[in-house]
Design a protein around this motif. Structure first.
Motif, PDB file in Angstrom:
ATOM      1  N   ASP A 251       0.850  -1.187   0.000  1.00 11.03           N
ATOM      2  CA  ASP A 251       0.000   0.000   0.000  1.00 11.03           C
ATOM      3  C   ASP A 251       0.888   1.240   0.000  1.00 11.03           C
ATOM      4  OD1 ASP A 251      -3.229   0.544   0.907  1.00 11.03           O
ATOM      5  OD2 ASP A 251      -1.847   2.240   1.063  1.00 11.03           O
ATOM      6  N   VAL A 281       1.610   0.310  -5.980  1.00 12.60           N
ATOM      7  CA  VAL A 281       1.469  -1.056  -6.499  1.00 12.60           C
ATOM      8  C   VAL A 281       1.971  -1.162  -7.939  1.00 12.60           C
ATOM      9  CG1 VAL A 281      -0.468  -1.756  -5.022  1.00 12.60           C
ATOM     10  CG2 VAL A 281      -0.934  -0.806  -7.250  1.00 12.60           C
ATOM     11  N   ASP A 301      -7.770  -4.974  -4.812  1.00 11.75           N
ATOM     12  CA  ASP A 301      -8.948  -4.263  -4.296  1.00 11.75           C
ATOM     13  C   ASP A 301      -8.665  -2.760  -4.297  1.00 11.75           C
ATOM     14  OD1 ASP A 301     -11.393  -3.700  -3.073  1.00 11.75           O
ATOM     15  OD2 ASP A 301     -10.558  -3.936  -1.058  1.00 11.75           O
TER      16      ASP A 301
HETATM   17  N1  SAH Z   1      -8.179  -3.866   0.269  1.00 16.02           N
HETATM   18  C1  SAH Z   1      -8.323  -3.084   1.476  1.00 16.02           C
HETATM   19  C2  SAH Z   1      -8.987  -1.747   1.223  1.00 16.02           C
HETATM   20  C3  SAH Z   1      -8.324  -0.906   0.183  1.00 16.02           C
HETATM   21  S1  SAH Z   1      -8.647   0.793   0.392  1.00 16.02           S
HETATM   22  C4  SAH Z   1      -9.100  -3.860   2.522  1.00 16.02           C
HETATM   23  O1  SAH Z   1      -9.801  -4.810   2.187  1.00 16.02           O
HETATM   24  O2  SAH Z   1      -9.052  -3.506   3.690  1.00 16.02           O
HETATM   25  C5  SAH Z   1      -7.630   1.448  -0.848  1.00 16.02           C
HETATM   26  C6  SAH Z   1      -6.172   1.529  -0.464  1.00 16.02           C
HETATM   27  O3  SAH Z   1      -5.455   1.748  -1.684  1.00 16.02           O
HETATM   28  C7  SAH Z   1      -5.804   2.682   0.440  1.00 16.02           C
HETATM   29  O4  SAH Z   1      -5.210   2.177   1.617  1.00 16.02           O
HETATM   30  C8  SAH Z   1      -4.800   3.519  -0.370  1.00 16.02           C
HETATM   31  O5  SAH Z   1      -3.726   4.002   0.410  1.00 16.02           O
HETATM   32  C9  SAH Z   1      -4.314   2.510  -1.370  1.00 16.02           C
HETATM   33  N2  SAH Z   1      -3.776   3.013  -2.644  1.00 16.02           N
HETATM   34  C10 SAH Z   1      -4.334   3.903  -3.496  1.00 16.02           C
HETATM   35  N3  SAH Z   1      -3.570   4.044  -4.604  1.00 16.02           N
HETATM   36  C11 SAH Z   1      -2.516   3.211  -4.451  1.00 16.02           C
HETATM   37  C12 SAH Z   1      -1.386   2.899  -5.264  1.00 16.02           C
HETATM   38  N4  SAH Z   1      -1.202   3.472  -6.442  1.00 16.02           N
HETATM   39  N5  SAH Z   1      -0.502   2.000  -4.794  1.00 16.02           N
HETATM   40  C13 SAH Z   1      -0.683   1.396  -3.589  1.00 16.02           C
HETATM   41  N6  SAH Z   1      -1.749   1.648  -2.798  1.00 16.02           N
HETATM   42  C14 SAH Z   1      -2.636   2.559  -3.214  1.00 16.02           C
END
Ligand code: SAH
Length: 397
Positions: A251, A281, A301
């Protein structure tokens, strides 16, 4: 007493609303300019002035208010709210009786008969989320109603008033006793550390309960698991408890590192045996390809929309590409858990994004399972766009 306003629906909306559609939109009203004060009770009539339904005015991204009743004599007062709450509590009886789970949705807006407000249950604490100024005007009545019909230790709230659902920073304590945070809640026997008074989010998305359970019970055993957009690592924890050989959580948010360590720790898992990475990511995908890393399970997700320094991601435009990145680092016969909470398209279109990715890469796949919202996230059958969650377990052939 709340203000009341009689307002006319156009012919098309009259038919829809009489037929059960719960949302009031700008386009449904003949004279939108007569809407002045949020929270006003709207008596909706047809063009001839005949009663159709009652609702309230509250600006939200979805519309300008919600229908509450189609009975002309029914008052929208505290007793009305109590009736809705009693129904909602009764429908969650199985959750209250489940010794392994004490975090779930208690009241799901229009799905439980009152759009614009949701209540989540975290081990005897209630968290009320308000989605407009208008619905917030019912606060006193709702809190009094909760005191009358439900048992709880304390109530917290999140104000998400602006039309984008943005959270307004505040002390979120409302009533009862204050909690001590983190509150350790249970979900299918897994512990999660929860904060009810620390910004917009609590640390866990309750709508993924069944998906976490499936990963834990049916997929994780002995597998390597990559959890992208991992937030507090809830999927990683489920996988680790399910016997995963190792989890990797990725993340972008700096706080995700400490949060993920905490979620492992409250389950007695040594976080040092897991990988927790703070990075984009899309950079991780590049890194993994360069290192020829592959995983048995890859969880995707993403938020519906995200912008980082280098990349902008919008689910409806970019899911196919995201999926291709995931396929490239998934083992043959591995499983990709593809999830989206975007309400702007349905399951069919989502499957289209997935299918496209495999087609472009000349690969074959099987959808082995699909999930949408669990039963505590009650959906109004006349408002299927309320069922925003789409999760596919996709096996690489
Ligand atoms: N899958 C998680 C919820 C995801 S919420 C669960 O089930 O609890 C979305 C997350 O994506 C956030 O924490 C945000 O920081 C992250 N995020 C957004 N863009 C991103 C990127 N480009 N790379 C990594 N993380 C990212």
């Amino acid at each position: 007493m709340k203000k009341e306003l009689t307002i006319k629906l156009n012919d098309k909306s009259k038919v829809e609303i009489a037929g059960g559609y719960p949302l009031i939109t700008k386009d449904s009203l003949e004279d939108i300019d007569s809407l002045k004060e949020e929270g006003t009770i709207l008596k909706l009539t047809d063009k001839q002035g005949r009663f159709v339904a009652k609702g309230y005015y509250g600006n939200q991204n979805k519309g300008v208010g919600w229908v509450l009743t189609r009975k002309a004599e029914e008052e929208v007062d505290q007793a009305f709210i109590e009736r809705k709450l009693i129904d909602a509590l009764r429908r969650r009886r199985d959750f209250f009786n489940d010794p392994d789970t004490n975090a779930f949705r208690l009241f799901n807006g229009e799905g439980d008969g009152f759009g614009g407000v949701i209540i989540d249950y975290y081990d005897e604490y209630f968290l009320v989320s308000w989605y407009s100024e208008g619905v917030y005007s019912f606060k006193e009545q709702l809190v009094a109603a909760l005191h009358n019909v439900a048992d709880f230790k304390g109530i917290y709230e999140k104000k998400r008033f602006d039309t984008k659902g943005q959270y307004i920073e505040d002390d979120d304590f409302v009533a009862g006793e204050r909690g001590e945070f983190p509150l350790i809640v249970k979900e299918n026997g897994v512990n999660f550390a929860i904060y009810l008074n620390d910004g917009a989010m609590t640390g866990i998305f309750l709508d993924q309960r069944e998906v976490r359970q499936a990963i834990k019970e049916k997929y994780a055993e002995g597998k390597t698991v990559l959890n992208t957009f991992s937030y507090t690592g809830a999927f990683s924890v489920a996988a680790a408890i399910g016997g995963a050989a190792k989890t990797t959580s990725v993340d972008l948010a700096k706080r995700s590192n400490a949060k993920t360590i905490e979620q492992f720790s409250v389950n007695g898992i040594d976080y040092e045996s897991q990988d927790i990475l703070v990075m984009d990511v899309f950079n991780y995908f590049k890194y993994a390809k360069r290192k020829e890393l592959k995983f048995d399970i890859v969880i995707l997700d993403p938020p519906s929309f995200a912008r980082s320094k280098k990349y902008t991601f919008s689910t409806s435009k970019d899911y196919t590409n995201l999926m291709k990145e995931a396929i490239a680092i998934t083992e043959d016969r591995g499983v990709i858990v593809a999830s989206t909470n975007s309400a702007s398209f349905g399951m069919k279109k989502f499957k289209g994004f997935i299918g496209r990715a495999f087609k472009d890469l000349g690969r074959k796949y099987t959808i082995v399972e699909e999930y949408s919202l669990p039963p505590d996230f009650r959906v109004d059958p006349k408002f299927s766009e309320g069922n925003y969650l789409k999760v596919l377990f996709v096996k690489l052939n």
